[in-house]
Write a protein that holds these residues in place. Sequence first.
Motif, short mmCIF file in Angstrom:
data_model
loop_
_atom_site.label_atom_id
_atom_site.label_comp_id
_atom_site.label_asym_id
_atom_site.label_seq_id
_atom_site.Cartn_x
_atom_site.Cartn_y
_atom_site.Cartn_z
N LEU A 77 0.83 -1.21 0.00
CA LEU A 77 0.00 0.00 0.00
C LEU A 77 0.86 1.26 0.00
N LEU A 78 1.86 1.29 0.88
CA LEU A 78 2.63 2.52 1.08
C LEU A 78 3.59 2.81 -0.06
N ARG A 79 4.07 1.79 -0.74
CA ARG A 79 4.97 2.07 -1.87
C ARG A 79 4.19 2.31 -3.16
N THR A 80 2.96 1.76 -3.27
CA THR A 80 2.16 1.96 -4.48
C THR A 80 1.51 3.33 -4.49
N ALA A 81 1.09 3.82 -3.33
CA ALA A 81 0.38 5.10 -3.27
C ALA A 81 1.21 6.25 -3.84
N PRO A 82 2.43 6.50 -3.38
CA PRO A 82 3.19 7.61 -3.96
C PRO A 82 3.57 7.37 -5.40
N TRP A 83 3.80 6.10 -5.76
CA TRP A 83 4.17 5.82 -7.15
C TRP A 83 3.00 6.08 -8.09
N ALA A 84 1.79 5.71 -7.69
CA ALA A 84 0.61 6.00 -8.51
C ALA A 84 0.36 7.50 -8.58
N LEU A 106 -5.63 -0.76 -2.85
CA LEU A 106 -5.88 0.44 -2.07
C LEU A 106 -4.79 1.49 -2.30
N GLY A 107 -3.57 1.05 -2.54
CA GLY A 107 -2.48 1.99 -2.78
C GLY A 107 -2.69 2.80 -4.05
N GLN A 108 -3.17 2.16 -5.11
CA GLN A 108 -3.43 2.90 -6.35
C GLN A 108 -4.52 3.94 -6.16
N LEU A 109 -5.58 3.56 -5.44
CA LEU A 109 -6.66 4.50 -5.18
C LEU A 109 -6.19 5.64 -4.28
N LEU A 110 -5.45 5.32 -3.23
CA LEU A 110 -4.96 6.35 -2.33
C LEU A 110 -3.99 7.29 -3.03
N GLY A 111 -3.17 6.76 -3.93
CA GLY A 111 -2.22 7.61 -4.64
C GLY A 111 -2.90 8.65 -5.51
N VAL A 112 -3.91 8.24 -6.27
CA VAL A 112 -4.65 9.21 -7.09
C VAL A 112 -5.36 10.22 -6.20
N ALA A 113 -5.93 9.76 -5.09
CA ALA A 113 -6.60 10.68 -4.17
C ALA A 113 -5.62 11.70 -3.59
N MET A 114 -4.42 11.27 -3.26
CA MET A 114 -3.40 12.19 -2.76
C MET A 114 -3.08 13.26 -3.80
N GLY A 115 -2.91 12.84 -5.05
CA GLY A 115 -2.54 13.80 -6.08
C GLY A 115 -3.62 14.81 -6.39
N HIS A 155 -2.05 -17.04 1.03
CA HIS A 155 -2.85 -16.14 1.87
C HIS A 155 -2.21 -14.75 1.93
N ALA A 156 -0.90 -14.71 2.08
CA ALA A 156 -0.20 -13.42 2.14
C ALA A 156 -0.28 -12.70 0.80
N MET A 157 -0.28 -13.45 -0.30
CA MET A 157 -0.36 -12.84 -1.63
C MET A 157 -1.68 -12.09 -1.79
N ARG A 158 -2.76 -12.62 -1.24
CA ARG A 158 -4.06 -11.95 -1.36
C ARG A 158 -4.05 -10.62 -0.60
N TRP A 159 -3.52 -10.63 0.60
CA TRP A 159 -3.45 -9.38 1.36
C TRP A 159 -2.54 -8.37 0.68
N ARG A 160 -1.49 -8.87 0.07
CA ARG A 160 -0.62 -7.95 -0.67
C ARG A 160 -1.36 -7.34 -1.87
N GLY A 161 -2.20 -8.13 -2.53
CA GLY A 161 -2.99 -7.59 -3.63
C GLY A 161 -3.97 -6.53 -3.17
N ILE A 162 -4.56 -6.72 -1.99
CA ILE A 162 -5.44 -5.69 -1.43
C ILE A 162 -4.65 -4.42 -1.18
N GLY A 163 -3.43 -4.56 -0.68
CA GLY A 163 -2.60 -3.38 -0.48
C GLY A 163 -2.30 -2.65 -1.77
N LEU A 164 -2.02 -3.40 -2.83
CA LEU A 164 -1.79 -2.77 -4.14
C LEU A 164 -3.03 -2.02 -4.62
#
Length: 556
Positions: free
Chosen positions: A126-133, A279-288, A268-277
Motif C-alpha cells: 500500500l505505502l509504496r504503491t500510493a506515492p508511485w501512482a 488500495l495503494g493505487q486509489l490512495l495515490g490518485v486521491a493524494m494527487g 494467503h499473504a499474496m491476497r493481502w498484498r494484492g489488497i494493499g496494491l
Amino acid sequence: MTDDNQQENLPKPPPLPGQIYIRPGIDDRPDLDKALTPEDKKAIARLAVHIEREQPADSAERAETQAVRLSAAGSPAVATAVPPTPIADASSAFLDMRDPMVAADGTRPDKSQVGRLTASFALAALLRTAPWAMLNMVALPAILDRIFGNALHAGRALPLSVEAARVSGAAPAPWLALVVIIGAIVGLVANVIVGVLSDHTRTPHGRRTPWIIAGGLLSALFTLPLGALGNVGSILFFWLLLQIAYAMLSAPLAAAFGERFPDKFREHAMRWRGIGLMLGQLLGVAMGVGGIALGGALPFGLTAAVFVLAAAVPVLVWPKEPSSEQIANVKYSLEPAFDQMQLPSGDDGATFRRAYVARIFMMAGVGVMTVFQWFIVRHYVLAEWYMDARSAAGSSPRIWATCIAMLMIAVGTAVGAAAAAGYAGRFGEWCEAKNVSSRVVVITSCVVYAAAIVIPIVLALFLSTPVINAGLCVYGIVSGFAFGLYDVFNQDVVAATIPDPRDNARYLNAFNVASVIGTVVAACLGVVAVLSLGYIALLVAAIVVVLIGAFLTPKD
C-alpha cells in the motif's frame, strides 16, 4: 610376606551388576585405528571432501519472486484472486520431503510472526504503491501541464475554440512520453542490478533490509524537488534518479516476499498484498488530485513522507531479518540476470513468444489510457465543459473538475478490480464445468476493455460534469473488471505456454519485461496519435492495439 603374595594371587570375584559404570558411546567405543582395516580407512578418506557452503538462490531464479513482480506490473486482481492454474514452482516444499512451514531463508516463523509478515508486506504494498501512482498518474502530467501553460490556476484564458483547446493540450504529450520511455528503461535496468546486488549483500541486518531503507529514503529525497522544477530537463534528471531509488525499494521487497514466507502461508499473504496494491493505487490518485484541488499545489511533501513510511513500516513490523554474513562471499556477475530476461529460442518457445507479443499489445493499450489519462480527461473529455464554464464565468475555471474526474476513474477502477478478484475463482469453476478455455476469457476481457474505451469518446459530447463523472466511473469499473479478469486468466494461458515447469522463473522473468515494453510502445504510440489527429486518435489507437493483443493470444 608369603601370605600377602598368596592373597594377591587369588582370583577376584567378578563385579556385581552396576558396580562399575560404563559410559555408553564413550567407554565402550572401539579404537578405530585397530578396528578398521586399511581398506575401510581408505574408503572413509574418500568421503572426507570439502563441501562448499550453499549459496542462496538468486531472486531472478525463483518463480514465486517473478510472480510477485508480475502482479505488481499488472492489475491488483491477479495478486488477490486465485487463478485457475497457479504458476508451478519447482522449488516448492510441497513437491518434496521438506517442511512447508520453513521459509526459503531457513527460518520457521510461528503464528504471530506469520501474521506480522503478512501485515508488513500488505502495508508495504500500500505505502509504496500510493506515492508511485500519485507521481505517474497525476503529478508528472500535471507538472508538464503547468510548464506548458495549460490552466492549472484561475485567471488564465483558454483558446477561443474547443478544437484549439484540445490542440494546445497536446503540447506536453511528447515530453511526457519522453520522460516515461527513458524512465521505464532505466527502471528495468535498475531492477535487475539492484536484485543481483541485494542477493549478494552480506550484513548483520540481512540482505534486503538495508536496500529497503535506503530506497525509501532516497525516493523521498528525489521526490521533493519535482514540484519546484520548471523545465523538462531537470524533471527528467530527478525522475531517473527516482526510478533507481524506487527499484532499491521495490525489488528487495519482492525478493523478501518469496524467501521469508513459508510455502504454507504464501497464497494467503499474496491476497493481502494484492489488497494493499489495490488500495495503494486509489490512495495515490486521491493524494494527487486532493493536493491540486484543495491547495493548488502538488503534495510532494506528503508523497515523500509516504515513501519514508514505505521503507520504515515493513522493517519495523516484520520479524527482524536474519543476518546474511554467513552467505558465501562468491564472485557474481550481472550477465546471467540479464540473460534470463531474453526470450527463449527454438520451436519449444514459439507459443510463449506469441503470448509475450500479445501481452505487449495489451499493455500498450492499457498504458495509453493510464500514461495519458490526465490529458485525456483534461484536454479531451472536459475541454468543451471548460470552454462553457469560462464563457459563463469570464475567466478560466479552476482545475477541480479534472481532479474529481480522475478520482472517479480511480474509484471505479478499484471497484472493478475488486469485483474481478472476488469473482475470478467462481468464474474459473464455471469455465471448467462448461469446458471453456482461459483463452476465451482472455479474448473476451480484451474486447470488453476495448469497448470501455469508447465511453470517454461518448462523454466528450456532454457538458454536464455530473454526467461526465458518472460515465468516467462506469468506464473505470468496466475497464478495471476487464483488465483484472484478463490478468488472472492470462496467467493460466502463460503457464500453459511454458515448455518445462522447471524453467518457470526464467520464463516469468522474461515475461515481466513485456509490461515495460508495452509502456514504451504506449508512449510512442500516444505521441504519434496525439500530434497527428488529436486525442480521438489516441483512444482509437488504444482500442486497436488491445484488439490485436486479443487476436494474438495463443491457445492454452
